[in-house]
Design a protein around this motif. Structure first.
Motif, PDB file in Angstrom:
ATOM      1  N   GLU A  36       0.829  -1.210   0.000  1.00  0.00           N
ATOM      2  CA  GLU A  36       0.000   0.000   0.000  1.00  0.00           C
ATOM      3  C   GLU A  36       0.862   1.258   0.000  1.00  0.00           C
ATOM      4  O   GLU A  36       0.578   2.208  -0.731  1.00  0.00           O
ATOM      5  N   GLU A  37       1.914   1.264   0.811  1.00  0.00           N
ATOM      6  CA  GLU A  37       2.805   2.431   0.858  1.00  0.00           C
ATOM      7  C   GLU A  37       3.542   2.625  -0.467  1.00  0.00           C
ATOM      8  O   GLU A  37       3.733   3.759  -0.911  1.00  0.00           O
ATOM      9  N   TYR A  38       3.945   1.530  -1.092  1.00  0.00           N
ATOM     10  CA  TYR A  38       4.643   1.623  -2.371  1.00  0.00           C
ATOM     11  C   TYR A  38       3.734   2.215  -3.446  1.00  0.00           C
ATOM     12  O   TYR A  38       4.150   3.092  -4.212  1.00  0.00           O
TER      13      TYR A  38
ATOM     14  N   GLU B  75       1.114   4.133  -2.924  1.00  0.00           N
ATOM     15  CA  GLU B  75       0.923   5.542  -2.572  1.00  0.00           C
ATOM     16  C   GLU B  75       2.107   6.383  -3.031  1.00  0.00           C
ATOM     17  O   GLU B  75       1.932   7.495  -3.555  1.00  0.00           O
ATOM     18  N   GLN B  76       3.312   5.856  -2.859  1.00  0.00           N
ATOM     19  CA  GLN B  76       4.522   6.560  -3.294  1.00  0.00           C
ATOM     20  C   GLN B  76       4.537   6.726  -4.812  1.00  0.00           C
ATOM     21  O   GLN B  76       4.843   7.816  -5.315  1.00  0.00           O
TER      22      GLN B  76
ATOM     23  N   GLU C 153       2.005   6.854  -6.799  1.00  0.00           N
ATOM     24  CA  GLU C 153       0.967   7.830  -7.149  1.00  0.00           C
ATOM     25  C   GLU C 153       1.432   9.252  -6.812  1.00  0.00           C
ATOM     26  O   GLU C 153       1.243  10.169  -7.616  1.00  0.00           O
ATOM     27  N   ALA C 154       2.039   9.434  -5.648  1.00  0.00           N
ATOM     28  CA  ALA C 154       2.524  10.762  -5.248  1.00  0.00           C
ATOM     29  C   ALA C 154       3.601  11.270  -6.208  1.00  0.00           C
ATOM     30  O   ALA C 154       3.653  12.457  -6.515  1.00  0.00           O
TER      31      ALA C 154
ATOM     32  N   SER D  85      -3.514   6.438 -13.224  1.00  0.00           N
ATOM     33  CA  SER D  85      -3.539   5.909 -11.860  1.00  0.00           C
ATOM     34  C   SER D  85      -3.268   4.409 -11.831  1.00  0.00           C
ATOM     35  O   SER D  85      -3.666   3.675 -12.737  1.00  0.00           O
TER      36      SER D  85
END
Length: 179
Positions: free
Chosen positions: A110-112, A114-115, A117-118, A125
């Motif tokens: 999930e963090e990857y 999000e990174q 996407e940021a 997307s």
């Protein structure tokens, strides 16, 4: 001690061959996961009627290659912005999916994403599903090591070989260690 990770991003032949290149990976098994039908056949999965995705289950030594390394490779070798397709393979059985084995893998994934996407790493997307692994069904023997057994096959030359080359160019592989 080895750990497991499970990924789907199009035809399992492509994903399997790419992960087999990576140092620290001890085995890669093509199969099916994420659906409802117990022990589906290749034909059933190809028809898209089981809910399963073509995936690979990767066994690896975490002291040599980390789960974040495996994620990086995964998001490098396929297009995680394509919904239910990769190249010529179309249908939910070819969707982009990470099937996590524990909470740590879920959190990293999930963090990857999000990174990515940021950073706007892709023009669109990321549509990769992130789900817990429930059951993994091994594909038949003819689907295991497909690229190694069929390097001259047209599909392999067109779709698998470029992914393998990308791994060799961008990651530490068994062959790069031997050099």
């Amino acid at each position: 001690m080895t750990e497991k990770a499970t990924f789907g991003g199009g035809c399992f032949w492509c994903i399997e061959a790419a992960y087999k290149e990576l140092e620290g990976v001890t085995s890669v098994t093509s199969g099916y996961a994420g659906g409802d039908k117990p022990d589906p056949s290749y034909r059933e999965v190809c028809r898209g009627s089981t809910g399963h995705t073509e995936v690979v289950q990767v066994e690896y030594h975490p002291e040599t290659v980390t789960y974040p390394d495996l994620l990086e490779l995964f998001f490098t070798i396929h297009d995680p912005t394509q919904l239910n397709r990769q190249g010529p393979d179309v249908g939910s059985q070819y969707r982009s999916i990470v099937l996590y084995h524990d909470e740590e893998q879920r959190q990293y994934t999930e963090e990857y994403v999000e990174q990515l996407e940021a950073e706007q790493a892709f023009n669109n997307s990321v549509v990769t599903d992130i789900e817990p692994i429930k059951e993994f069904y091994e594909a038949g023997e003819k689907h295991q090591d497909y690229y190694e057994k069929n390097p001259a096959d047209g599909y392999c030359r067109t779709y698998v070989e470029p992914k393998v080359q990308k791994v060799r160019e961008n990651f530490e592989t068994e062959s790069s260690v031997a050099r």
